[in-house]
Design a protein around this motif. Structure first.
Motif, PDB file in Angstrom:
ATOM      1  N   ASP A 127      24.544  35.510  37.776  1.00  0.00           N
ATOM      2  CA  ASP A 127      24.472  36.961  37.655  1.00  0.00           C
ATOM      3  C   ASP A 127      25.379  37.420  36.531  1.00  0.00           C
ATOM      4  OD1 ASP A 127      22.750  37.626  39.862  1.00  0.00           O
ATOM      5  OD2 ASP A 127      24.400  37.149  41.219  1.00  0.00           O
ATOM      6  N   ASP A 128      25.012  38.526  35.889  1.00  0.00           N
ATOM      7  CA  ASP A 128      25.975  39.140  34.984  1.00  0.00           C
ATOM      8  C   ASP A 128      27.032  39.845  35.829  1.00  0.00           C
ATOM      9  OD1 ASP A 128      25.009  41.707  35.750  1.00  0.00           O
ATOM     10  OD2 ASP A 128      23.525  41.689  34.154  1.00  0.00           O
ATOM     11  N   ALA A 129      28.094  40.298  35.183  1.00  0.00           N
ATOM     12  CA  ALA A 129      29.222  40.865  35.918  1.00  0.00           C
ATOM     13  C   ALA A 129      28.816  42.081  36.743  1.00  0.00           C
ATOM     14  CB  ALA A 129      30.336  41.239  34.949  1.00  0.00           C
ATOM     15  N   THR A 130      27.927  42.912  36.204  1.00  0.00           N
ATOM     16  CA  THR A 130      27.510  44.121  36.923  1.00  0.00           C
ATOM     17  C   THR A 130      26.764  43.766  38.195  1.00  0.00           C
ATOM     18  OG1 THR A 130      27.354  45.338  34.833  1.00  0.00           O
ATOM     19  CG2 THR A 130      26.234  46.285  36.752  1.00  0.00           C
ATOM     20  N   ALA A 131      25.788  42.860  38.079  1.00  0.00           N
ATOM     21  CA  ALA A 131      25.003  42.470  39.252  1.00  0.00           C
ATOM     22  C   ALA A 131      25.879  41.795  40.301  1.00  0.00           C
ATOM     23  CB  ALA A 131      23.869  41.536  38.834  1.00  0.00           C
ATOM     24  N   ALA A 132      26.757  40.913  39.854  1.00  0.00           N
ATOM     25  CA  ALA A 132      27.623  40.207  40.805  1.00  0.00           C
ATOM     26  C   ALA A 132      28.555  41.178  41.523  1.00  0.00           C
ATOM     27  CB  ALA A 132      28.441  39.144  40.074  1.00  0.00           C
ATOM     28  N   THR A 133      29.020  42.190  40.801  1.00  0.00           N
ATOM     29  CA  THR A 133      29.911  43.171  41.419  1.00  0.00           C
ATOM     30  C   THR A 133      29.185  43.980  42.486  1.00  0.00           C
ATOM     31  OG1 THR A 133      31.204  43.336  39.380  1.00  0.00           O
ATOM     32  CG2 THR A 133      31.441  45.118  40.967  1.00  0.00           C
ATOM     33  N   VAL A 134      27.976  44.403  42.206  1.00  0.00           N
ATOM     34  CA  VAL A 134      27.209  45.176  43.194  1.00  0.00           C
ATOM     35  C   VAL A 134      26.864  44.305  44.398  1.00  0.00           C
ATOM     36  CG1 VAL A 134      25.089  46.478  43.628  1.00  0.00           C
ATOM     37  CG2 VAL A 134      26.265  46.717  41.436  1.00  0.00           C
ATOM     38  N   LYS A 135      26.420  43.077  44.142  1.00  0.00           N
ATOM     39  CA  LYS A 135      26.074  42.180  45.252  1.00  0.00           C
ATOM     40  C   LYS A 135      27.291  41.849  46.109  1.00  0.00           C
ATOM     41  CE  LYS A 135      22.136  39.898  42.991  1.00  0.00           C
ATOM     42  NZ  LYS A 135      21.615  38.623  42.436  1.00  0.00           N
ATOM     43  N   GLY A 136      28.466  41.876  45.498  1.00  0.00           N
ATOM     44  CA  GLY A 136      29.682  41.572  46.244  1.00  0.00           C
ATOM     45  C   GLY A 136      30.292  42.773  46.930  1.00  0.00           C
ATOM     46  N   ASP A 137      29.718  43.952  46.731  1.00  0.00           N
ATOM     47  CA  ASP A 137      30.254  45.173  47.328  1.00  0.00           C
ATOM     48  C   ASP A 137      29.953  45.209  48.821  1.00  0.00           C
ATOM     49  OD1 ASP A 137      30.285  48.146  48.101  1.00  0.00           O
ATOM     50  OD2 ASP A 137      31.064  48.192  46.049  1.00  0.00           O
ATOM     51  N   ALA A 138      30.894  45.724  49.597  1.00  0.00           N
ATOM     52  CA  ALA A 138      30.729  45.766  51.056  1.00  0.00           C
ATOM     53  C   ALA A 138      29.555  46.626  51.491  1.00  0.00           C
ATOM     54  CB  ALA A 138      32.015  46.277  51.695  1.00  0.00           C
ATOM     55  N   ARG A 139      29.098  47.537  50.633  1.00  0.00           N
ATOM     56  CA  ARG A 139      27.941  48.364  50.993  1.00  0.00           C
ATOM     57  C   ARG A 139      26.688  47.525  51.219  1.00  0.00           C
ATOM     58  NH1 ARG A 139      27.715  52.189  45.990  1.00  0.00           N
ATOM     59  NH2 ARG A 139      28.478  50.250  45.049  1.00  0.00           N
ATOM     60  N   MET A 140      26.644  46.346  50.603  1.00  0.00           N
ATOM     61  CA  MET A 140      25.468  45.490  50.767  1.00  0.00           C
ATOM     62  C   MET A 140      25.291  45.039  52.213  1.00  0.00           C
ATOM     63  SD  MET A 140      23.755  45.327  47.991  1.00  0.00           S
ATOM     64  CE  MET A 140      22.629  44.049  48.536  1.00  0.00           C
ATOM     65  N   THR A 194      41.197  37.540  38.477  1.00  0.00           N
ATOM     66  CA  THR A 194      40.498  37.405  37.191  1.00  0.00           C
ATOM     67  C   THR A 194      38.989  37.564  37.314  1.00  0.00           C
ATOM     68  OG1 THR A 194      40.566  35.002  37.528  1.00  0.00           O
ATOM     69  CG2 THR A 194      42.260  35.963  36.111  1.00  0.00           C
ATOM     70  N   THR A 195      38.526  38.196  38.387  1.00  0.00           N
ATOM     71  CA  THR A 195      37.107  38.507  38.513  1.00  0.00           C
ATOM     72  C   THR A 195      36.928  40.017  38.365  1.00  0.00           C
ATOM     73  OG1 THR A 195      37.364  38.662  40.921  1.00  0.00           O
ATOM     74  CG2 THR A 195      36.595  36.557  40.016  1.00  0.00           C
ATOM     75  N   PRO A 196      35.737  40.460  37.959  1.00  0.00           N
ATOM     76  CA  PRO A 196      35.522  41.911  37.835  1.00  0.00           C
ATOM     77  C   PRO A 196      35.737  42.653  39.151  1.00  0.00           C
ATOM     78  CG  PRO A 196      33.764  40.687  36.725  1.00  0.00           C
ATOM     79  CD  PRO A 196      34.562  39.683  37.495  1.00  0.00           C
ATOM     80  N   TRP A 197      35.587  41.958  40.273  1.00  0.00           N
ATOM     81  CA  TRP A 197      35.732  42.582  41.582  1.00  0.00           C
ATOM     82  C   TRP A 197      37.074  42.216  42.232  1.00  0.00           C
ATOM     83  CZ3 TRP A 197      31.858  39.222  40.089  1.00  0.00           C
ATOM     84  CH2 TRP A 197      32.088  37.881  40.398  1.00  0.00           C
ATOM     85  N   ALA A 198      38.049  41.799  41.422  1.00  0.00           N
ATOM     86  CA  ALA A 198      39.325  41.313  41.953  1.00  0.00           C
ATOM     87  C   ALA A 198      39.943  42.331  42.914  1.00  0.00           C
ATOM     88  CB  ALA A 198      40.288  41.025  40.811  1.00  0.00           C
ATOM     89  N   THR A 199      40.649  41.808  43.902  1.00  0.00           N
ATOM     90  CA  THR A 199      41.243  42.623  44.964  1.00  0.00           C
ATOM     91  C   THR A 199      42.214  43.652  44.393  1.00  0.00           C
ATOM     92  OG1 THR A 199      41.077  40.755  46.481  1.00  0.00           O
ATOM     93  CG2 THR A 199      42.627  42.503  47.074  1.00  0.00           C
ATOM     94  N   ARG A 200      42.059  44.907  44.829  1.00  0.00           N
ATOM     95  CA  ARG A 200      42.942  45.979  44.371  1.00  0.00           C
ATOM     96  C   ARG A 200      44.146  46.156  45.290  1.00  0.00           C
ATOM     97  NH1 ARG A 200      38.164  50.301  43.663  1.00  0.00           N
ATOM     98  NH2 ARG A 200      37.569  49.205  45.569  1.00  0.00           N
ATOM     99  N   SER A 201      43.975  45.894  46.576  1.00  0.00           N
ATOM    100  CA  SER A 201      45.095  45.995  47.517  1.00  0.00           C
ATOM    101  C   SER A 201      44.831  45.054  48.677  1.00  0.00           C
ATOM    102  CB  SER A 201      45.256  47.428  48.026  1.00  0.00           C
ATOM    103  OG  SER A 201      44.251  47.747  48.970  1.00  0.00           O
ATOM    104  N   TRP A 202      45.909  44.528  49.251  1.00  0.00           N
ATOM    105  CA  TRP A 202      45.750  43.616  50.381  1.00  0.00           C
ATOM    106  C   TRP A 202      45.251  44.346  51.621  1.00  0.00           C
ATOM    107  CZ3 TRP A 202      44.823  39.196  48.898  1.00  0.00           C
ATOM    108  CH2 TRP A 202      45.544  38.545  47.901  1.00  0.00           C
ATOM    109  N   GLU A 203      45.601  45.614  51.766  1.00  0.00           N
ATOM    110  CA  GLU A 203      45.117  46.374  52.919  1.00  0.00           C
ATOM    111  C   GLU A 203      43.597  46.438  52.911  1.00  0.00           C
ATOM    112  OE1 GLU A 203      49.245  46.928  52.352  1.00  0.00           O
ATOM    113  OE2 GLU A 203      47.601  47.266  50.929  1.00  0.00           O
ATOM    114  N   GLU A 204      43.030  46.709  51.744  1.00  0.00           N
ATOM    115  CA  GLU A 204      41.573  46.767  51.621  1.00  0.00           C
ATOM    116  C   GLU A 204      40.951  45.391  51.878  1.00  0.00           C
ATOM    117  OE1 GLU A 204      38.255  47.511  48.100  1.00  0.00           O
ATOM    118  OE2 GLU A 204      40.267  48.359  47.878  1.00  0.00           O
ATOM    119  N   ALA A 205      41.556  44.359  51.304  1.00  0.00           N
ATOM    120  CA  ALA A 205      41.022  43.007  51.474  1.00  0.00           C
ATOM    121  C   ALA A 205      41.047  42.583  52.937  1.00  0.00           C
ATOM    122  CB  ALA A 205      41.828  42.024  50.630  1.00  0.00           C
ATOM    123  N   LEU A 206      42.158  42.848  53.622  1.00  0.00           N
ATOM    124  CA  LEU A 206      42.288  42.441  55.018  1.00  0.00           C
ATOM    125  C   LEU A 206      41.314  43.199  55.905  1.00  0.00           C
ATOM    126  CD1 LEU A 206      46.177  42.218  55.127  1.00  0.00           C
ATOM    127  CD2 LEU A 206      44.577  40.296  55.252  1.00  0.00           C
TER     128      LEU A 206
END
Length: 690
Positions: free
Chosen positions: A287-300, A505-517
């Motif tokens: 996937d390109d970065a845009t597609a991979a980011t959308v597919k990796g979004d929790a909304r999916m 180092t990914t376009p969807w890299a974690t912004r905060s540990w609270e969100e990740a957890l």
């Protein structure tokens, strides 16, 4: 515990005798297990196979590794430890070491022929003061002794009199030497050098999840692995039933760490990447970065849930069951009520589908009882298998294949739009739609992000089995959907999450540990931060920390506690010849060498090295004769080398899709060195470093 055969005025000789006696005792323990005869204690061949496998694992766990110290420390208590300190692992009686004041601390428990301890497992409560005792809080320890080794031979010792107020607190030279010891081959355990703040995390309980934010060289990976070893010691029976798993970013990283747990006597911990966990289909696309980011979004996850349950339709026809001369009719409105009840229960799609025929059969049995019959469970099972009931279930709640569901979502624009309404905008839907829909699951060119979607769909249909404990390393690079995939593997267990927000180092890299957890399903996990750097030299980490304001402005910079600053040098370069010369210079020193470069520069450097410098790729084991590893920058994360040569920092930045990701990748590559770093560059250095 002291050997009378050694001179009283030669402590080192006495310790060497104790080491020899301990090794002999370990051999005897192993021989006892090897001599076990199980022919008369097993009821059948299945029991025999299981017991034989357990015996073989025990024999492996009792292996005496010749180049690994059997014990690395000693505690002299002022008083004999109490029973509460000497309690062993879950379900075990208190250990016999409670009666002793002098204890040798090592990687595993060793006892003599009488059952008296020669070496105490580092994980036992009675060993804890080795890591935590201090002048301020000696924890009833009079003397702490550390040992120095060359290979497996004991060569030095160092004493610390914790209860003597006249003796000033000093930094352990042996501890520093062990931290700085040159490394060749895979990652080593740090059991001899665990620091108090690390030990608190290692010994935290099984019931809670822990997230460790740690910069380069703070030992977060080692802490996570040693936490697994500790939990297996303290809760062995429970984790033997439920299982443990270490999840790493790639195969090279897993190969690098794979010897740590076996060196601590733990052989049953599985290791995998996220891609391994979700390998439902073969990955043949990207996937390109845009597609991979959308597919990796929790909304999916919600898109998939809607798409799955769209297959459930309300019944419009009654079910008529014929048994003998009687016909039993369940009207459509009653069937609809059953379906709605199952939907309201919010159970897995597959579990509800399995329950539906039984619910319909129960409705038929109620009618039978009203008519004066006395049906039992066998009758209900027979009705549930009736052709009319099966046909109704197939029409109302059809079976769904998770891969086919994702195939349709990514290939059918109308189907995706219907179920992504209010979740994904038009541009996001276009980004993930295949330009040319695949004809079948097998012919589709699935990407790594697609397999995570299939895993989510599979869990919506049938619950994923949960493990007792999962360690997730380099977690900052996971997408929300990947966090969910890992979280499914520990829904009823706990997790240890390890990472560094500055190294995402990914376009969807974690912004905060609270969100990740939250995505992981562990919102109550305790977040710990390690800021003391044990591995990276002071000058190197100080230079790399120039990037922090640009890549992670909220993080505390790592403070190196190394007394030896190592060496650090930035050199101009006119081409590959200068790089090769610098490699030869580093190889003249003792230890491993990593040549790290931007991925596009690897082929040219490979050709240059072919002229006479043998080297290996990441994941391949180095040897004394081949100590150089050529490392693409994209694979450098989590790896460590005694000396690093970083080629063209600006090229590392330019190889990434955006500057912030490139600077984060550069931060990773700058912090792989344990003893020294040379930077060579022909192009100007990134402005953020100057």
């Amino acid at each position: 515990m002291n050997d009378p055969a050694a001179p009283a005025d030669d402590p080192l000789a006495r310790e060497r005798l104790h080491l020899s006696a301990s090794r002999a005792a370990l051999r005897a323990m192993r021989e006892d297990v090897e001599a076990l005869d199980i022919r008369d204690v097993t009821a059948n061949w299945v029991n025999a196979e299981v017991l034989q496998r357990q015996i073989e694992e025990r024999i492996k766990a009792l292996a005496d590794l010749s180049d690994t110290p059997l014990f690395f420390g000693r505690l002299d208590y002022l008083h004999a430890p109490g029973a509460e300190q000497a309690e062993g692992a879950e379900g075990e009686r208190p250990q016999p070491e409670a009666a002793y004041r002098t204890l040798h601390i090592g990687r595993r428990h060793v006892h003599d022929a009488d059952g008296d301890p020669m070496v105490i497992d580092w994980r036992a409560p009675v060993s804890q003061p080795f890591y935590r005792a201090s002048k301020k809080d000696p924890m009833d320890v009079g003397l702490r002794r550390r040992f120095g080794y060359t290979g497996g031979d004991l060569t030095a010792y160092e004493d610390e009199h914790l209860s003597d107020p006249a003796e000033a607190a000093t930094t352990s030279k042996l501890l520093q030497q062990e931290i700085e010891r040159p490394r060749v081959g895979p990652m080593r355990d740090i059991v001899a050098t665990i620091q108090p703040e690390q030990d608190e995390i290692v010994r935290s309980g099984l019931s809670g999840s822990v997230c460790v934010q740690g910069g380069p060289g703070t030992g977060k990976t080692a802490v996570g692995l040693h936490r697994v070893a500790y939990l297996l010691y303290a809760h062995r029976e429970r984790l033997a039933r439920t299982g443990t798993l270490v999840v790493g970013p790639n195969r090279s990283f897993l190969h690098y760490i794979e010897q740590v747990l076996p060196a601590l006597g733990e052989l049953t911990v599985a290791q995998a990447t996220v891609d391994d966990l979700v390998a439902h289909v073969e990955v043949r696309g990207t996937d390109d970065a845009t597609a991979a980011t959308v597919k990796g979004d929790a909304r999916m996850a919600e898109v998939l849930r809607r798409a799955l349950y769209s297959h459930v339709t309300m019944p419009t026809e009654p079910v008529v069951v014929v048994r003998g001369s009687r016909r039993w009719r369940v009207p459509a409105y009653e069937l609809e009520e059953i379906v709605r009840q199952l939907l309201d229960r919010d159970i897995r799609y597959g579990a509800a589908r399995e329950a539906l025929p039984q619910r319909i059969a129960h409705a038929v049995l109620v009618q039978m009882e009203r008519a004066g019959e006395a049906p039992d469970d066998r009758v209900q099972d027979a009705v549930a298998r009736n052709a009319a009931v099966k046909a109704a279930v197939k029409a109302v709640w059809p079976a769904v294949d998770p891969a086919k569901l994702v195939l349709r979502l990514l290939g059918d624009a109308e189907f995706l739009a219907e179920h992504a309404e209010g979740l994904l905008d038009e541009q996001e839907r276009k980004a993930i739609l295949w330009a040319k829909p695949a004809r079948s699951v097998k012919s589709a060119k699935w990407s790594a992000a697609d397999t995570v979607l299939i895993d989510e769909a599979a869990d919506l249909i049938q619950r994923t089995p949960s493990l007792g404990h999962v360690v997730l390393d380099e977690a900052q690079d996971l997408s929300p959907m990947q966090y969910r995939a890992v979280g499914r593997r520990c829904t009823t267990g706990s997790a240890t999450v390890l990472g560094d927000l500055a190294q995402g180092t990914t376009p969807w890299a974690t912004r905060s540990w609270e969100e990740a957890l939250s995505h992981l399903g562990k919102p109550d996990a305790v977040v710990e931060e390690l800021t003391a750097g044990f591995r990276v030299p002071t000058d190197v980490i100080t230079y790399a920390s120039r990037l922090l304001p640009h890549i992670a402005p909220g993080l505390t910079p790592v403070a190196s506690i190394r007394e030896n600053p190592g060496f650090f040098e930035v050199r101009g370069s006119s081409g590959p010849d200068d790089v090769i010369a610098a490699c030869r210079e580093l190889l003249s020193r003792e230890g491993s060498v990593g040549l790290i470069a931007a991925d596009p520069r690897i082929p040219a450097l490979t050709d240059a090295l072919a002229a006479g410098l043998p080297h290996v790729a990441p994941g391949e084991e180095t040897t004394e004769s081949t100590r150089l590893t050529l490392v693409p920058a994209s694979l450098a994360k989590g790896l460590e080398y005694d000396y690093v040569l970083l080629d063209e920092p600006q090229a590392v930045v330019d190889a990434e899709p955006d500057e912030r990701t490139g600077l984060r990748r550069l931060y990773v590559t700058l912090t792989r060195a344990v003893s020294g770093l040379i930077i060579t560059h022909g192009a100007p250095l990134p402005a953020q470093l100057t």
